[in-house]
Enzyme design. Structure first.
Site, PDB file in Angstrom:
ATOM      1  N   HIS A 187       3.106  -3.186   0.316  1.00  9.73           N
ATOM      2  CA  HIS A 187       1.713  -2.799   0.554  1.00  9.73           C
ATOM      3  C   HIS A 187       1.251  -3.201   1.943  1.00  9.73           C
ATOM      4  CE1 HIS A 187      -2.675  -2.660   0.288  1.00  9.73           C
ATOM      5  NE2 HIS A 187      -2.502  -1.788  -0.687  1.00  9.73           N
ATOM      6  N   GLU A 217       0.093  -0.709   5.217  1.00  8.35           N
ATOM      7  CA  GLU A 217      -1.000  -1.267   6.011  1.00  8.35           C
ATOM      8  C   GLU A 217      -0.650  -2.709   6.359  1.00  8.35           C
ATOM      9  OE1 GLU A 217      -4.405  -2.944   3.188  1.00  8.35           O
ATOM     10  OE2 GLU A 217      -4.088  -0.802   2.789  1.00  8.35           O
ATOM     11  N   HIS A 257       0.365   4.262  -4.323  1.00  4.55           N
ATOM     12  CA  HIS A 257       1.062   4.262  -3.034  1.00  4.55           C
ATOM     13  C   HIS A 257       2.461   4.864  -3.148  1.00  4.55           C
ATOM     14  CE1 HIS A 257      -1.989   2.226  -0.750  1.00  4.55           C
ATOM     15  NE2 HIS A 257      -2.037   1.235  -1.612  1.00  4.55           N
TER      16      HIS A 257
END
Length: 314
Positions: A187, A217, A257
């Site tokens: 993540h 990110e 995701h």
């Protein structure tokens, strides 16, 4: 507010008044129970497959800690609200799921007579979500004198954890990495714990240099080191250039995701908007995608449960 069922015997005005006053006095007293319980805490997901992952984690925990009360708390308010409105994805669309936040779950357990808790984080890194969990338990402690907490740390807390996870995942993907690079999607976070991802990549590359860890990110992403662009540059530099790659989530579940940022079909021509699959295919790679979260591997579940066991022993 909880409403108590009260039965009054009507024996006269004075007796009724005495009963009401006595009841009010009892309502004002907070009686803390002495039961012990476990709370498993994760981010959550609005996709159906992660619900199976959560069930498997739950079964493993109940098997290891047989006879103990085990409940769940979910840290994503966004996902909780989506599920409470029946706005889940795919087969969850229209199905109302009323999950609790960690704070809500703990308050309910206190009402049910629990005062000693072991709270196990099922997050991957000790980042913002874990910090918020610690804040929530501290708040509960201040509001409820006598409540005690032991906290189990996330999956990649220590260097020993990182080495253990690298060993497990390298073994799981031994066949895939023999055929071409394996790219794990984490993540990422603006928290300093973002540094756990490059540490894991370094451990994996001690086993095979064709393992790579990227994120969607975070600090490494912003620096261009863990973005798909940064990872792709490393893969393109391999000589001879491989023809195929494997992508898979480095997250507790294969949720939003994994379905969109990793394996999605945006049909965009803008590389910044494309999924990992699209970026890799645009560079000529055949992409093999394994849609399994970390919680789907029994060996990884066991590491989380060992952290829980360590917390209970404190």
């Amino acid at each position: 507010m909880n409403f108590l069922k009260k039965t009054f015997l009507v024996l006269g005005a004075s007796a009724l008044l005495f009963s009401a006053c006595d009841s009010d006095s009892n309502d004002d007293e907070k009686k803390l129970g002495d039961k012990e319980g476990i709370l498993l805490v994760t981010f959550g997901s609005s996709f159906p497959d992660p619900q199976i992952t959560f069930d498997n984690v739950d079964k493993a925990a109940k098997e290891k800690f047989s006879g103990e009360e085990i409940r769940w708390g979910f840290t994503s308010d966004l996902i909780i609200n989506k599920l409470r409105k029946g706005n889940g994805e795919e087969s969850l669309a229209g199905k109302v799921i009323d999950n609790n936040t960690p704070e809500e779950a703990l308050k309910l357990m206190i009402e049910d007579g629990y005062s000693k808790f072991t709270v196990q984080s099922l997050h991957v890194i000790p980042g913002e979500e874990f910090d918020e969990l610690l804040e929530a338990t501290e708040k509960i402690e201040k509001e409820n004198a006598g409540v005690e907490f032991s906290i189990g740390v996330p999956l990649l807390k220590t260097d020993e954890d990182i080495a253990a996870v690298a060993k497990v995942m390298a073994a799981k993907f031994a066949n895939e990495v023999a055929a071409g690079p394996v790219l794990f999607m984490g993540h990422g976070t603006p928290h300093e714990a973002d540094g756990q991802y490059p540490k894991l990549e370094a451990e994996l590359q001690k086993i095979n240099e064709n393992f790579f860890v990227g994120t969607v990110e975070g600090l490494g992403f912003e620096a261009g080191k863990t973005s798909i662009g940064g990872i792709l540059a490393k893969v393109n530099a391999i000589s001879p250039k491989p023809s195929s790659v494997t992508i898979t989530p480095l997250m507790s579940i294969a949720g939003d995701h994994a379905n969109n940022d990793m394996n999605g079909r945006t049909e965009s021509s803008d590389p910044e908007e494309q999924s990992w699959r699209e970026r890799l295919e645009a560079d000529g790679y055949t992409v093999n995608c394994i849609m399994k979260g970390l919680g789907d591997y029994s060996e990884i579940r066991e590491i989380w449960l060992e952290h829980l066991e360590d917390a209970k022993a404190k």
